[in-house]
Design an enzyme around this catalytic site. Structure first.
Site, PDB file in Angstrom:
ATOM      1  N   SER A   1       0.845  -1.196   0.000  1.00 53.55           N
ATOM      2  CA  SER A   1       0.000   0.000   0.000  1.00 53.55           C
ATOM      3  C   SER A   1       0.876   1.241   0.000  1.00 53.55           C
ATOM      4  CB  SER A   1      -0.899   0.020   1.242  1.00 53.55           C
ATOM      5  OG  SER A   1      -1.531   1.274   1.403  1.00 53.55           O
TER       6      SER A   1
ATOM      7  N   TYR B   1      -4.000  -1.138   9.697  1.00 53.52           N
ATOM      8  CA  TYR B   1      -3.831  -1.422   8.273  1.00 53.52           C
ATOM      9  C   TYR B   1      -2.417  -1.058   7.820  1.00 53.52           C
ATOM     10  CZ  TYR B   1      -4.576  -1.282   3.223  1.00 53.52           C
ATOM     11  OH  TYR B   1      -4.474  -1.483   1.860  1.00 53.52           O
TER      12      TYR B   1
END
Length: 265
Positions: free
Chosen positions: A147, A160
Protein backbone atom coordinates in the site's frame (compact mmCIF):
# COMPACT_ATOMS: atom_id res chain seq x y z
CA UNK A 1 -4.86 -1.44 -27.30
CA UNK A 2 -4.06 -4.88 -28.68
CA UNK A 3 -3.39 -7.61 -26.17
CA UNK A 4 0.25 -8.68 -25.92
CA UNK A 5 0.70 -12.26 -24.73
CA UNK A 6 3.44 -11.50 -22.22
CA UNK A 7 2.23 -14.17 -19.81
CA UNK A 8 1.86 -16.90 -22.41
CA UNK A 9 1.92 -20.38 -20.93
CA UNK A 10 2.03 -19.28 -17.30
CA UNK A 11 -0.16 -20.65 -14.52
CA UNK A 12 -1.22 -18.00 -12.01
CA UNK A 13 -3.03 -17.90 -8.68
CA UNK A 14 -4.78 -14.69 -7.62
CA UNK A 15 -5.93 -14.44 -4.02
CA UNK A 16 -8.81 -12.04 -3.53
CA UNK A 17 -9.52 -12.50 -7.22
CA UNK A 18 -13.30 -12.36 -7.07
CA UNK A 19 -13.52 -8.56 -6.97
CA UNK A 20 -11.57 -5.31 -7.04
CA UNK A 21 -7.91 -5.30 -8.02
CA UNK A 22 -7.77 -9.08 -7.92
CA UNK A 23 -10.60 -9.54 -10.40
CA UNK A 24 -9.19 -7.01 -12.84
CA UNK A 25 -5.75 -8.60 -12.57
CA UNK A 26 -7.11 -12.11 -13.12
CA UNK A 27 -8.82 -10.92 -16.29
CA UNK A 28 -5.66 -9.17 -17.47
CA UNK A 29 -3.55 -12.27 -16.81
CA UNK A 30 -5.89 -14.25 -19.06
CA UNK A 31 -5.85 -11.52 -21.70
CA UNK A 32 -2.06 -11.54 -21.64
CA UNK A 33 -1.97 -15.24 -22.44
CA UNK A 34 -1.82 -17.03 -19.09
CA UNK A 35 -2.52 -20.72 -19.65
CA UNK A 36 -4.53 -20.90 -16.45
CA UNK A 37 -5.73 -18.50 -13.75
CA UNK A 38 -6.98 -19.73 -10.39
CA UNK A 39 -9.12 -17.36 -8.35
CA UNK A 40 -8.65 -18.10 -4.65
CA UNK A 41 -11.26 -16.21 -2.67
CA UNK A 42 -14.01 -16.53 -0.06
CA UNK A 43 -16.80 -15.26 -2.33
CA UNK A 44 -18.05 -18.34 -4.21
CA UNK A 45 -20.78 -16.64 -6.22
CA UNK A 46 -18.62 -13.75 -7.40
CA UNK A 47 -15.54 -15.92 -7.85
CA UNK A 48 -17.44 -18.50 -9.85
CA UNK A 49 -18.96 -15.83 -12.06
CA UNK A 50 -15.56 -14.27 -12.77
CA UNK A 51 -14.01 -17.66 -13.54
CA UNK A 52 -16.85 -18.58 -15.88
CA UNK A 53 -16.63 -15.26 -17.71
CA UNK A 54 -12.89 -15.67 -18.23
CA UNK A 55 -13.39 -19.22 -19.49
CA UNK A 56 -13.99 -22.43 -17.60
CA UNK A 57 -11.16 -24.34 -19.27
CA UNK A 58 -8.52 -21.78 -18.35
CA UNK A 59 -9.90 -20.25 -15.15
CA UNK A 60 -11.14 -21.86 -11.94
CA UNK A 61 -12.52 -20.60 -8.66
CA UNK A 62 -11.31 -22.29 -5.47
CA UNK A 63 -12.56 -21.31 -2.03
CA UNK A 64 -9.68 -20.13 0.14
CA UNK A 65 -9.41 -18.35 3.48
CA UNK A 66 -5.80 -17.19 3.53
CA UNK A 67 -5.75 -17.10 7.33
CA UNK A 68 -5.91 -20.92 7.18
CA UNK A 69 -2.52 -22.08 5.92
CA UNK A 70 -3.82 -25.55 5.07
CA UNK A 71 -6.37 -24.02 2.72
CA UNK A 72 -3.62 -22.00 1.04
CA UNK A 73 -1.47 -25.11 0.69
CA UNK A 74 -4.39 -27.02 -0.78
CA UNK A 75 -5.04 -24.33 -3.40
CA UNK A 76 -1.39 -24.28 -4.43
CA UNK A 77 -1.17 -28.08 -4.63
CA UNK A 78 -4.48 -28.32 -6.51
CA UNK A 79 -3.34 -25.72 -9.02
CA UNK A 80 -0.06 -27.52 -9.70
CA UNK A 81 -1.80 -30.89 -10.04
CA UNK A 82 -4.57 -29.53 -12.27
CA UNK A 83 -2.61 -27.21 -14.53
CA UNK A 84 0.91 -28.59 -14.34
CA UNK A 85 2.61 -25.95 -12.25
CA UNK A 86 2.51 -22.62 -10.46
CA UNK A 87 4.41 -19.81 -12.17
CA UNK A 88 2.80 -16.71 -10.64
CA UNK A 89 1.29 -16.05 -7.24
CA UNK A 90 -0.46 -12.72 -6.74
CA UNK A 91 -0.99 -12.36 -2.98
CA UNK A 92 -3.72 -9.76 -3.10
CA UNK A 93 -6.39 -10.71 -0.55
CA UNK A 94 -6.66 -8.17 2.25
CA UNK A 95 -8.92 -6.34 4.63
CA UNK A 96 -9.23 -3.10 6.60
CA UNK A 97 -10.99 -2.02 9.76
CA UNK A 98 -14.30 -0.21 9.44
CA UNK A 99 -13.34 2.36 12.10
CA UNK A 100 -10.60 4.98 12.24
CA UNK A 101 -8.20 2.90 14.35
CA UNK A 102 -6.16 5.81 15.66
CA UNK A 103 -3.60 4.84 18.29
CA UNK A 104 -5.68 6.19 21.16
CA UNK A 105 -8.81 4.38 19.99
CA UNK A 106 -7.22 1.18 18.71
CA UNK A 107 -9.67 -1.70 18.80
CA UNK A 108 -7.37 -4.67 19.32
CA UNK A 109 -9.95 -7.20 18.17
CA UNK A 110 -10.09 -5.44 14.80
CA UNK A 111 -6.31 -5.06 14.93
CA UNK A 112 -5.88 -8.82 15.30
CA UNK A 113 -8.23 -9.50 12.38
CA UNK A 114 -6.42 -7.09 10.07
CA UNK A 115 -3.00 -8.46 10.99
CA UNK A 116 -4.22 -12.04 10.64
CA UNK A 117 -5.40 -11.44 7.08
CA UNK A 118 -2.95 -8.89 5.71
CA UNK A 119 0.29 -9.97 7.38
CA UNK A 120 -0.11 -13.59 8.45
CA UNK A 121 -2.30 -14.55 5.51
CA UNK A 122 0.05 -13.02 2.98
CA UNK A 123 2.98 -14.80 4.64
CA UNK A 124 1.15 -18.11 4.27
CA UNK A 125 0.56 -17.41 0.58
CA UNK A 126 4.19 -16.51 -0.07
CA UNK A 127 5.41 -19.53 1.89
CA UNK A 128 3.19 -22.06 0.15
CA UNK A 129 3.73 -20.65 -3.35
CA UNK A 130 7.49 -20.64 -2.78
CA UNK A 131 7.39 -24.20 -1.47
CA UNK A 132 5.74 -25.45 -4.65
CA UNK A 133 7.94 -23.34 -6.93
CA UNK A 134 11.08 -24.73 -5.28
CA UNK A 135 9.69 -28.25 -5.59
CA UNK A 136 8.98 -27.75 -9.30
CA UNK A 137 12.42 -26.24 -9.87
CA UNK A 138 11.53 -23.73 -12.57
CA UNK A 139 11.46 -20.46 -10.65
CA UNK A 140 8.49 -18.17 -10.53
CA UNK A 141 7.14 -14.75 -9.64
CA UNK A 142 5.38 -13.77 -6.42
CA UNK A 143 3.72 -10.37 -6.18
CA UNK A 144 2.11 -8.98 -3.03
CA UNK A 145 -0.27 -6.07 -2.64
CA UNK A 146 1.24 -3.60 -0.18
CA UNK A 147 0.00 0.00 0.00
CA UNK A 148 1.10 3.58 -0.58
CA UNK A 149 0.44 4.06 3.13
CA UNK A 150 3.62 2.15 4.01
CA UNK A 151 5.71 5.13 2.93
CA UNK A 152 3.93 7.71 5.10
CA UNK A 153 2.64 8.29 8.58
CA UNK A 154 -1.13 8.10 8.66
CA UNK A 155 -3.77 10.05 10.59
CA UNK A 156 -5.77 6.84 11.04
CA UNK A 157 -5.92 3.17 9.91
CA UNK A 158 -2.97 2.37 12.17
CA UNK A 159 -3.53 -1.38 12.06
CA UNK A 160 -3.83 -1.42 8.27
CA UNK A 161 -0.63 0.57 7.82
CA UNK A 162 1.22 -1.71 10.25
CA UNK A 163 0.01 -4.81 8.40
CA UNK A 164 1.12 -3.50 5.03
CA UNK A 165 4.52 -2.50 6.42
CA UNK A 166 4.77 -6.16 7.40
CA UNK A 167 4.03 -7.17 3.82
CA UNK A 168 6.86 -4.95 2.61
CA UNK A 169 9.27 -6.55 5.07
CA UNK A 170 8.13 -9.99 3.93
CA UNK A 171 8.73 -9.12 0.28
CA UNK A 172 12.25 -7.87 0.93
CA UNK A 173 13.24 -10.86 3.05
CA UNK A 174 11.63 -13.40 0.73
CA UNK A 175 13.31 -11.89 -2.33
CA UNK A 176 16.70 -12.32 -0.66
CA UNK A 177 16.03 -15.87 0.50
CA UNK A 178 14.33 -17.19 -2.63
CA UNK A 179 16.55 -15.67 -5.31
CA UNK A 180 18.79 -18.74 -5.27
CA UNK A 181 15.78 -20.72 -6.51
CA UNK A 182 15.05 -18.29 -9.35
CA UNK A 183 11.96 -16.97 -7.58
CA UNK A 184 11.32 -13.24 -7.80
CA UNK A 185 9.31 -11.52 -5.06
CA UNK A 186 7.97 -7.99 -5.50
CA UNK A 187 5.07 -5.83 -4.37
CA UNK A 188 2.81 -3.11 -5.68
CA UNK A 189 1.82 -0.15 -3.53
CA UNK A 190 -1.28 1.60 -4.86
CA UNK A 191 -3.08 4.52 -3.37
CA UNK A 192 -6.70 3.83 -2.50
CA UNK A 193 -9.18 3.27 -5.29
CA UNK A 194 -12.86 2.49 -5.31
CA UNK A 195 -13.10 -1.23 -4.48
CA UNK A 196 -15.16 -3.28 -2.03
CA UNK A 197 -12.25 -2.98 0.43
CA UNK A 198 -12.01 0.82 0.37
CA UNK A 199 -15.79 1.06 0.63
CA UNK A 200 -15.37 -0.13 4.21
CA UNK A 201 -13.43 3.05 5.02
CA UNK A 202 -15.78 5.43 3.21
CA UNK A 203 -14.17 5.58 -0.25
CA UNK A 204 -17.04 4.13 -2.27
CA UNK A 205 -16.67 5.88 -5.61
CA UNK A 206 -13.91 7.18 -7.87
CA UNK A 207 -15.01 10.70 -6.90
CA UNK A 208 -14.48 9.87 -3.22
CA UNK A 209 -10.97 8.65 -3.97
CA UNK A 210 -10.13 11.68 -6.11
CA UNK A 211 -11.37 14.01 -3.40
CA UNK A 212 -9.37 12.22 -0.72
CA UNK A 213 -6.06 11.78 -2.55
CA UNK A 214 -6.18 14.44 -5.26
CA UNK A 215 -4.71 17.04 -2.93
CA UNK A 216 -1.63 14.99 -2.09
CA UNK A 217 -0.58 13.45 -5.42
CA UNK A 218 1.64 15.25 -7.90
CA UNK A 219 0.05 13.75 -11.03
CA UNK A 220 -3.05 15.71 -11.93
CA UNK A 221 -5.84 14.86 -14.34
CA UNK A 222 -5.57 11.11 -13.83
CA UNK A 223 -7.50 9.11 -11.25
CA UNK A 224 -6.20 5.71 -10.25
CA UNK A 225 -8.12 2.66 -11.43
CA UNK A 226 -7.79 -1.05 -10.77
CA UNK A 227 -6.50 -1.39 -14.33
CA UNK A 228 -3.48 0.76 -13.48
CA UNK A 229 -2.59 -1.56 -10.61
CA UNK A 230 -3.24 -4.69 -12.67
CA UNK A 231 -0.86 -3.49 -15.38
CA UNK A 232 1.88 -3.07 -12.77
CA UNK A 233 1.24 -6.56 -11.42
CA UNK A 234 1.24 -8.05 -14.92
CA UNK A 235 4.62 -6.46 -15.60
CA UNK A 236 6.11 -7.90 -12.41
CA UNK A 237 4.65 -11.31 -13.27
CA UNK A 238 6.10 -11.30 -16.78
CA UNK A 239 9.53 -12.19 -18.07
CA UNK A 240 10.05 -8.51 -18.84
CA UNK A 241 10.72 -8.16 -15.10
CA UNK A 242 13.17 -11.09 -15.08
CA UNK A 243 15.82 -9.05 -13.24
CA UNK A 244 13.44 -7.26 -10.88
CA UNK A 245 13.10 -8.61 -7.35
CA UNK A 246 12.74 -7.14 -3.87
CA UNK A 247 11.10 -4.08 -5.41
CA UNK A 248 8.01 -2.19 -4.31
CA UNK A 249 6.38 -0.66 -7.38
CA UNK A 250 4.41 2.43 -6.37
CA UNK A 251 1.20 3.07 -8.29
CA UNK A 252 0.46 6.30 -6.50
CA UNK A 253 0.39 9.25 -8.88
CA UNK A 254 3.54 10.68 -7.33
CA UNK A 255 2.34 10.57 -3.73
CA UNK A 256 5.82 9.58 -2.56
CA UNK A 257 7.30 12.66 -4.21
CA UNK A 258 5.36 15.10 -2.06
CA UNK A 259 5.25 15.77 1.67
CA UNK A 260 2.30 13.89 3.11
CA UNK A 261 -0.66 16.05 4.05
CA UNK A 262 -3.27 14.45 6.28
CA UNK A 263 -6.60 14.75 4.53
CA UNK A 264 -9.60 14.73 6.81
CA UNK A 265 -12.19 12.11 5.93
Amino acid sequence: MASVKKLAGKVAIVTGGASGIGEVTARLFAERGARAVVIADMQPEKGGTVAESIGGRRCSYVHCDITDEQQVRSVVDWTAATYGGVDVMFCNAGTASATAQTVLDLDLAQFDRVMRVNARGTAACVKQAARKMVELGRGGAIICTASATVHHAGPNLTDYIMSKCGVLGLVRSASLQLGVHGIRVNSVSPTALATPLTATIGLRTAADVESFYGQVTSLKGVAITAEHVAEAVAFLASDEAAFVTGHDLAVDGGLQCLPFVAVAK
